[in-house]
Design a protein around this motif. Structure first.
Motif, PDB file in Angstrom:
ATOM      1  N   PRO A 190       0.794  -1.253   0.000  1.00 25.68           N
ATOM      2  CA  PRO A 190       0.000   0.000   0.000  1.00 25.68           C
ATOM      3  C   PRO A 190       0.819   1.291   0.000  1.00 25.68           C
ATOM      4  CG  PRO A 190      -0.947  -1.573   1.534  1.00 25.68           C
ATOM      5  CD  PRO A 190       0.334  -2.190   1.040  1.00 25.68           C
ATOM      6  N   VAL A 191       1.890   1.360   0.795  1.00 30.90           N
ATOM      7  CA  VAL A 191       2.666   2.610   0.828  1.00 30.90           C
ATOM      8  C   VAL A 191       3.356   2.835  -0.517  1.00 30.90           C
ATOM      9  CG1 VAL A 191       4.608   3.823   1.913  1.00 30.90           C
ATOM     10  CG2 VAL A 191       3.011   2.526   3.326  1.00 30.90           C
ATOM     11  N   ARG A 192       3.900   1.762  -1.073  1.00 32.21           N
ATOM     12  CA  ARG A 192       4.581   1.895  -2.383  1.00 32.21           C
ATOM     13  C   ARG A 192       3.577   2.245  -3.480  1.00 32.21           C
ATOM     14  NH1 ARG A 192       7.979  -2.403  -0.209  1.00 32.21           N
ATOM     15  NH2 ARG A 192       6.870  -4.046  -1.310  1.00 32.21           N
ATOM     16  N   GLY A 229       1.592  10.043   3.819  1.00 27.68           N
ATOM     17  CA  GLY A 229       1.221   9.915   5.225  1.00 27.68           C
ATOM     18  C   GLY A 229       2.023   8.855   5.960  1.00 27.68           C
ATOM     19  N   ALA A 230       3.245   8.600   5.513  1.00 27.26           N
ATOM     20  CA  ALA A 230       4.105   7.611   6.171  1.00 27.26           C
ATOM     21  C   ALA A 230       5.155   8.330   7.019  1.00 27.26           C
ATOM     22  CB  ALA A 230       4.797   6.746   5.117  1.00 27.26           C
ATOM     23  N   THR A 231       5.778   7.570   7.920  1.00 26.48           N
ATOM     24  CA  THR A 231       6.878   8.161   8.686  1.00 26.48           C
ATOM     25  C   THR A 231       8.101   8.271   7.775  1.00 26.48           C
ATOM     26  OG1 THR A 231       7.708   6.029   9.402  1.00 26.48           O
ATOM     27  CG2 THR A 231       6.052   7.096  10.824  1.00 26.48           C
ATOM     28  N   GLU A 232       9.057   9.080   8.209  1.00 25.33           N
ATOM     29  CA  GLU A 232      10.245   9.315   7.391  1.00 25.33           C
ATOM     30  C   GLU A 232      11.004   8.014   7.091  1.00 25.33           C
ATOM     31  OE1 GLU A 232      13.525  12.518   8.232  1.00 25.33           O
ATOM     32  OE2 GLU A 232      11.540  13.401   8.134  1.00 25.33           O
ATOM     33  N   ALA A 284      12.469   3.616   3.386  1.00 25.45           N
ATOM     34  CA  ALA A 284      12.669   2.187   3.093  1.00 25.45           C
ATOM     35  C   ALA A 284      11.907   1.775   1.837  1.00 25.45           C
ATOM     36  CB  ALA A 284      12.206   1.358   4.288  1.00 25.45           C
ATOM     37  N   HIS A 285      10.675   2.267   1.715  1.00 22.61           N
ATOM     38  CA  HIS A 285       9.871   1.888   0.539  1.00 22.61           C
ATOM     39  C   HIS A 285      10.415   2.530  -0.738  1.00 22.61           C
ATOM     40  CE1 HIS A 285       6.921  -0.543   2.517  1.00 22.61           C
ATOM     41  NE2 HIS A 285       6.626   0.412   3.388  1.00 22.61           N
TER      42      HIS A 285
END
Lengths: 183, 98
Positions: B11-13, B39-42, B47-48
């Motif tokens: 989902p994040v990617r 809306g992800a952390t740094e 990483a993604h």
């Protein structure tokens, strides 16, 4: 690994939301230099007209020409990236349309005072911001409301009005451009 | 129906790719803006992005604006094709169930 139609639908919604947000931020980013440039033009135009009323028309004609060319140059700056994107030259064209509308209105319905001459284009600009914001994001709506409100305040309550528009109108556009840059 | 691309499927990617897709070719998005959109952390976002970069789907450019470091991410042509194929896959699933 396989997805249900509900999962696929939810994923597509996430895609659409992220794309919409990204487009909106990029539009703000590209609008920023146009707004700053026109803010400077407002300061020179209204300030110059206030100082030298007899030279108001040629001054504005020269500034409009500079602004139109500047809009095209700024648009090309983004086009060089090979854009299929949503703005580029359209921002310059938008200002040309607004200015055409203002001058055409003056021709059909000549203003009766310097205050009307001064306030009308600023009011149209504020309304144009609000209209753009309906599609492009709340920052444009907020900026339009501020410009339109300052215009009406200036028209009804402030003297001398040209310097009000130079300082507050032009300043508001520059600040809006800087605000958009932070988006 | 073929299997989805496992790199983009996360989902994040997927959001990262969706955020980069509307940009003009060769235009990049700053890391901080991408972070606000996704809306992800740094650390998670970094990483993604690395995973997508290793797959050849995004390009990462690092430079300085004054003394401030800046990271910019753009979608590669390969990434654009992969993302379009993934979206087509999602649409196919929805179409098949309709």
């Amino acid at each position: 690994m396989s997805l249900s139609s509900q999962e696929a639908s939810a994923s597509l919604q996430q895609v659409e939301e992220a794309s919409r947000r990204s487009s909106q931020l990029y539009f703000y980013h590209c609008s920023s230099p146009h707004l700053i440039m026109w803010g400077i033009i407002w300061i020179i135009g209204y300030g110059g007209t206030g100082l030298f009323p007899g030279y108001g028309l040629p001054l504005w004609l020269a500034l409009v020409a500079i602004g139109t060319v500047g809009g095209i140059v700024l648009g090309r700056r983004y086009r060089r990236y090979g854009t299929s994107g949503p703005y580029a030259w359209r921002m310059g064209a938008l200002w040309a349309i607004i200015l055409f509308f203002v001058f055409a209105t003056y021709a059909i319905l000549p203003p009766h005072s310097g205050r009307q001459l001064c306030a009308y284009p600023a009011l149209i600009t504020g309304c144009a911001y609000m209209a753009i914001g309906l599609w492009r994001g709340l920052r444009y709506v907020a900026s339009g409301v501020v410009v339109a409100a300052l215009t009406l305040i200036g028209y009804y309550f402030i003297e001398p009005i040209f310097f009000w528009f130079a300082a507050v109108g032009g300043g508001a556009m520059i600040l809006t451009g800087l605000w958009f840059r932070t988006a | 129906m073929e299997q989805p691309d496992p790199t983009i499927h996360q989902p994040v990617r997927l959001k990262i790719m969706a955020a980069l897709k509307p940009l003009p070719v060769d235009e990049a998005l700053e890391f901080v803006r991408l972070k606000a959109i996704v809306g992800a952390t740094e650390g998670n976002l970094g990483a993604h992005i690395t995973t997508l970069e290793e797959a050849g789907y995004v390009a990462v450019a690092k430079d300085f604006v004054g003394k401030r470091p800046r990271t910019r991410v753009s979608m590669t042509p390969q990434g654009r094709r992969a993302f379009e194929a993934y979206v087509a896959y999602l649409q196919e699933i929805i179409g098949a169930s309709a």
